[in-house]
Design a protein around this motif. Structure first.
Motif, PDB file in Angstrom:
ATOM      1  N   ALA A 160       0.834  -1.196   0.000  1.00  0.00           N
ATOM      2  CA  ALA A 160       0.000   0.000   0.000  1.00  0.00           C
ATOM      3  C   ALA A 160       0.871   1.250   0.000  1.00  0.00           C
ATOM      4  O   ALA A 160       1.874   1.325   0.715  1.00  0.00           O
ATOM      5  N   ALA A 161       0.506   2.234  -0.812  1.00  0.00           N
ATOM      6  CA  ALA A 161       1.259   3.485  -0.868  1.00  0.00           C
ATOM      7  C   ALA A 161       1.175   4.187   0.479  1.00  0.00           C
ATOM      8  O   ALA A 161       0.105   4.265   1.088  1.00  0.00           O
ATOM      9  N   ASN A 162       2.312   4.681   0.941  1.00  0.00           N
ATOM     10  CA  ASN A 162       2.347   5.365   2.225  1.00  0.00           C
ATOM     11  C   ASN A 162       3.442   6.424   2.163  1.00  0.00           C
ATOM     12  O   ASN A 162       4.600   6.092   1.891  1.00  0.00           O
ATOM     13  N   PRO A 163       3.123   7.701   2.378  1.00  0.00           N
ATOM     14  CA  PRO A 163       4.114   8.780   2.235  1.00  0.00           C
ATOM     15  C   PRO A 163       5.242   8.727   3.248  1.00  0.00           C
ATOM     16  O   PRO A 163       6.232   9.445   3.090  1.00  0.00           O
ATOM     17  N   LYS A 164       5.121   7.895   4.272  1.00  0.00           N
ATOM     18  CA  LYS A 164       6.184   7.802   5.273  1.00  0.00           C
ATOM     19  C   LYS A 164       7.013   6.532   5.138  1.00  0.00           C
ATOM     20  O   LYS A 164       7.882   6.258   5.964  1.00  0.00           O
ATOM     21  N   LEU A 165       6.754   5.750   4.089  1.00  0.00           N
ATOM     22  CA  LEU A 165       7.505   4.522   3.849  1.00  0.00           C
ATOM     23  C   LEU A 165       8.556   4.762   2.770  1.00  0.00           C
ATOM     24  O   LEU A 165       8.219   5.085   1.628  1.00  0.00           O
ATOM     25  N   TYR A 166       9.831   4.599   3.128  1.00  0.00           N
ATOM     26  CA  TYR A 166      10.955   4.783   2.224  1.00  0.00           C
ATOM     27  C   TYR A 166      11.635   3.429   2.010  1.00  0.00           C
ATOM     28  O   TYR A 166      11.388   2.475   2.743  1.00  0.00           O
ATOM     29  N   SER A 167      12.514   3.364   1.002  1.00  0.00           N
ATOM     30  CA  SER A 167      13.226   2.104   0.786  1.00  0.00           C
ATOM     31  C   SER A 167      14.660   2.352   0.355  1.00  0.00           C
ATOM     32  O   SER A 167      14.961   3.301  -0.376  1.00  0.00           O
ATOM     33  N   LEU A 168      15.535   1.489   0.822  1.00  0.00           N
ATOM     34  CA  LEU A 168      16.949   1.455   0.428  1.00  0.00           C
ATOM     35  C   LEU A 168      17.295  -0.002   0.200  1.00  0.00           C
ATOM     36  O   LEU A 168      17.117  -0.833   1.087  1.00  0.00           O
ATOM     37  N   SER A 169      17.779  -0.339  -0.995  1.00  0.00           N
ATOM     38  CA  SER A 169      18.055  -1.736  -1.299  1.00  0.00           C
ATOM     39  C   SER A 169      19.247  -1.861  -2.221  1.00  0.00           C
ATOM     40  O   SER A 169      19.732  -0.872  -2.784  1.00  0.00           O
ATOM     41  N   LEU A 170      19.705  -3.095  -2.383  1.00  0.00           N
ATOM     42  CA  LEU A 170      20.831  -3.409  -3.256  1.00  0.00           C
ATOM     43  C   LEU A 170      20.366  -4.258  -4.438  1.00  0.00           C
ATOM     44  O   LEU A 170      21.060  -5.177  -4.859  1.00  0.00           O
ATOM     45  N   ILE A 171      19.203  -3.972  -4.969  1.00  0.00           N
ATOM     46  CA  ILE A 171      18.651  -4.815  -6.024  1.00  0.00           C
ATOM     47  C   ILE A 171      19.484  -4.725  -7.300  1.00  0.00           C
ATOM     48  O   ILE A 171      20.083  -3.698  -7.606  1.00  0.00           O
ATOM     49  N   VAL A 172      19.517  -5.827  -8.044  1.00  0.00           N
ATOM     50  CA  VAL A 172      20.351  -5.907  -9.243  1.00  0.00           C
ATOM     51  C   VAL A 172      19.865  -4.970 -10.335  1.00  0.00           C
ATOM     52  O   VAL A 172      20.668  -4.495 -11.153  1.00  0.00           O
ATOM     53  N   GLU A 173      18.562  -4.707 -10.393  1.00  0.00           N
ATOM     54  CA  GLU A 173      18.041  -3.870 -11.466  1.00  0.00           C
ATOM     55  C   GLU A 173      18.657  -2.473 -11.456  1.00  0.00           C
ATOM     56  O   GLU A 173      18.919  -1.908 -12.520  1.00  0.00           O
ATOM     57  N   GLY A 174      18.877  -1.923 -10.267  1.00  0.00           N
ATOM     58  CA  GLY A 174      19.479  -0.599 -10.186  1.00  0.00           C
ATOM     59  C   GLY A 174      20.881  -0.580 -10.766  1.00  0.00           C
ATOM     60  O   GLY A 174      21.269   0.361 -11.477  1.00  0.00           O
TER      61      GLY A 174
END
Length: 371
Positions: A160-174
């Protein structure tokens, strides 16, 4: 809040790459010995600033990993999400010990109780949360997020979209997208993309191909890696102005050794496994400053892991360092504020959908050293 989750599919490049977490000298769950910080009530003054009151909610860090969270590394060892959480946690704690800019709490959580534990932490006065780790737990928690929360994985559309939820990841796509842009910046116009058959290589190859089409306006030439018939690949490489590798280390080494030395070859951080890799000498690749920029101020500021880790798993430790640093920023920033960090995992910038984008430096593999 770093949880192991249950029945999820962690999107870390390290997890997906089957990192041999057996290399941890200490038992699963070991974290560096840190001097105890003076306990203060969350939100009260802390030195010259204010305490962020960070709550880090953790998952299983010992015992059997949750079902569906195991990965097998090439050497035959088992990788558990609980062990991944332990490595990330040690990075968070190392950064907290150095910076001492927030009071750090730790709460164990699984996919079954992540919402309950989160609400209890917020009720206790916490104003920023690090985690969860698994996508399953992120989906469960998303509707209940009420304070800035930094998930350590990609946040999919199912959350669910939430303006206070952020993400930091090491995904291969990036990394794949950045590699395509790097090759464009290097004036490569007709590269050959070689893709392995495993799931990680397929994801990497698709992201590279999509980015190349978007940037160049035409599809990239793409071929599958076939160890039993290299002739077509070598012929195609001779007609290209560069070769991009969406392969595992063994496949990349075999192909690179068969290519003529004048063919420019590119790859992502999954090729940089540490130690001597003479068969990959000359490969231009991207990786985090933690490994490529030892003189970087942030890299010099924070300690290396107390227990020896493989190159793959040490990336999770570095992720924990930057997660803590970002969490402190999020605790004191306005909702619409631009958040940036010159991090140990890359130059981090808040992008679309509140996901932090990582810009990585490039290096050249040079036998037993990076050039």
């Amino acid at each position: 809040m770093v949880d192991a989750g249950r029945g999820a599919n962690p999107d870390y490049i390290i997890q997906s790459n089957g990192a041999p977490m057996r290399a941890l000298v200490q038992p699963p769950g070991y974290t560096p010995r840190l001097a105890p910080a003076t306990r203060r009530r969350p939100g009260r003054a802390c030195g010259q600033g204010r305490s962020a009151g960070i709550r880090r909610i953790g998952g299983e860090t010992g015992g059997r990993p949750a079902q569906g969270e195991n990965r097998r590394d090439p050497a035959g060892g088992i990788v558990g999400a609980g062990e991944a959480a332990a490595v990330v946690r040690s990075g968070v704690e190392a950064a907290a010990q150095v910076d001492q800019s927030a009071e750090l709490y730790s709460v164990d959580a699984t996919g079954d109780n992540v919402v309950e534990r989160y609400r209890a932490a917020v009720a206790d006065g916490v104003n920023v949360v690090i985690g969860p780790l698994s996508r399953d737990s992120i989906v469960k928690l998303a509707p209940s997020v009420t304070v800035p929360t930094l998930a350590l994985n990609s946040v999919g559309r199912e959350a669910a979209a939430n303006p206070k939820l952020y993400s930091l990841s090491l995904i291969v796509e990036g990394e794949a997208r950045q590699l395509a842009r790097l090759m464009r910046d290097d004036s490569r116009a007709a590269p050959l993309l070689v893709v392995g058959g495993d799931a990680l290589s397929q994801r990497l190859g698709k992201a590279f191909a999509d980015e190349w089409r978007a940037a160049a306006g035409k599809p990239v030439r793409q071929m599958a890696f076939d160890a039993n018939d290299m002739a077509p690949l070598l012929q195609a490489a001779g007609q290209a102005d560069a070769v991009a590798l969406a392969l595992d280390v063994a496949q990349a080494a075999r192909l690179k050794s068969a290519l003529t030395p004048d063919v420019p070859v590119y790859g992502t951080s999954q090729l940089n496994v540490g130690g001597m890799q003479p068969e990959l000498a000359g490969v231009r690749f991207i990786d985090m400053p933690w490994f490529l920029m030892p003189a970087h101020p942030a890299v010099q500021r924070y300690p290396r892991p107390a227990a020896p880790l493989t190159r793959q798993t040490e990336r999770l430790y570095a992720l924990g360092i930057d997660a803590y640093r970002l969490a402190v920023q999020l605790a004191g920033s306005r909702p619409s504020a631009a958040v940036r960090l010159d991090g140990v995992t890359g130059d981090l910038k808040l992008g679309r959908d509140r996901a932090f984008e990582r810009q990585l430096p490039a290096g050249v593999m040079g036998g037993n050293a990076l050039q």
